[in-house]
Write a protein that holds these residues in place. Structure first.
Motif, PDB file in Angstrom:
ATOM      1  N   THR A 150       0.829  -1.200   0.000  1.00  0.00           N
ATOM      2  CA  THR A 150       0.000   0.000   0.000  1.00  0.00           C
ATOM      3  C   THR A 150       0.867   1.255   0.000  1.00  0.00           C
ATOM      4  OG1 THR A 150      -1.810  -1.172   1.093  1.00  0.00           O
ATOM      5  CG2 THR A 150      -1.808   1.243   1.265  1.00  0.00           C
ATOM      6  N   ALA A 151       1.910   1.264   0.823  1.00  0.00           N
ATOM      7  CA  ALA A 151       2.808   2.424   0.868  1.00  0.00           C
ATOM      8  C   ALA A 151       3.521   2.603  -0.467  1.00  0.00           C
ATOM      9  CB  ALA A 151       3.827   2.259   2.001  1.00  0.00           C
ATOM     10  N   ALA A 152       4.017   1.523  -1.056  1.00  0.00           N
ATOM     11  CA  ALA A 152       4.699   1.620  -2.349  1.00  0.00           C
ATOM     12  C   ALA A 152       3.743   2.118  -3.426  1.00  0.00           C
ATOM     13  CB  ALA A 152       5.295   0.265  -2.738  1.00  0.00           C
ATOM     14  N   ALA A 153       2.514   1.609  -3.425  1.00  0.00           N
ATOM     15  CA  ALA A 153       1.533   2.040  -4.419  1.00  0.00           C
ATOM     16  C   ALA A 153       1.169   3.508  -4.245  1.00  0.00           C
ATOM     17  CB  ALA A 153       0.275   1.169  -4.326  1.00  0.00           C
ATOM     18  N   THR A 154       1.015   3.941  -2.999  1.00  0.00           N
ATOM     19  CA  THR A 154       0.684   5.335  -2.721  1.00  0.00           C
ATOM     20  C   THR A 154       1.763   6.274  -3.243  1.00  0.00           C
ATOM     21  OG1 THR A 154      -0.604   4.703  -0.785  1.00  0.00           O
ATOM     22  CG2 THR A 154       0.179   6.979  -0.857  1.00  0.00           C
ATOM     23  N   GLU A 155       3.007   5.837  -3.166  1.00  0.00           N
ATOM     24  CA  GLU A 155       4.142   6.638  -3.629  1.00  0.00           C
ATOM     25  C   GLU A 155       4.467   6.407  -5.106  1.00  0.00           C
ATOM     26  OE1 GLU A 155       7.415   5.836  -1.023  1.00  0.00           O
ATOM     27  OE2 GLU A 155       6.238   6.331   0.754  1.00  0.00           O
ATOM     28  N   GLY A 156       3.730   5.511  -5.778  1.00  0.00           N
ATOM     29  CA  GLY A 156       3.993   5.220  -7.180  1.00  0.00           C
ATOM     30  C   GLY A 156       5.301   4.491  -7.408  1.00  0.00           C
TER      31      GLY A 156
END
Length: 157
Positions: A140-146
């Motif tokens: 989720t964190a990686a996706a939020t940061e692209g």
């Protein structure tokens, strides 16, 4: 991958070819350790394969070390940001409780899942639920940061 680098093997060597690669990862490192195949099995129902986006959570992505795993001493898998997002959304919408039916240590041993023989009745909640929740938070964190995710399958992992 590295800007302008057309060779995936060179990208893998640049990122993971030094002995200190683990310490250079900073806060963006998440280790599944010995639970990697158990977690893949719980998420996909298969020890190696699986549908997307489920399979992308652990084993899926582009293998960057097609011609260099022996020299590098590990496999490196790249998961592009758009696939990270889809996998993160899947993990976030799939509560750990929905995977409970797949927790069958005897079936996992029969399927050849690494370290499944050491599972006991309490391991699901004690060990695997926190790993699943941490994996979901990481994606989720990686996706939020692209961000893309590089997965490393190395001795000692």
């Amino acid at each position: 991958m590295l800007e302008g680098e057309p060779d995936p093997g060179r990208t893998a060597h640049h990122l993971f070819g030094r002995p200190d690669w683990r310490s250079r990862g900073g806060a963006g490192v998440f280790e599944l350790g010995g639970a990697w195949q158990i977690m893949h099995y719980l998420v996909t129902g298969d020890p190696w394969e699986g549908r997307h986006p489920e399979a992308d959570a652990v084993c899926g992505g582009r293998l960057l070390t097609e011609d260099g795993a022996d020299e590098l001493g590990m496999d490196v898998i790249y998961l592009a940001p758009e696939r990270v997002k889809v996998a993160a959304d899947h993990l976030a919408s799939t509560p750990f409780g929905s995977l409970i039916d797949r927790y069958d240590p005897a079936a996992m041993v029969k399927a050849g899942v690494q370290d499944a023989a050491g599972l006991d009745d309490d391991a699901r909640e004690r060990d695997l639920r926190p790993v699943y929740e941490a994996l979901t938070a990481f994606f989720t964190a990686a996706a939020t940061e692209g961000q893309a995710i590089f997965k490393v399958m190395a001795p000692g992992n």
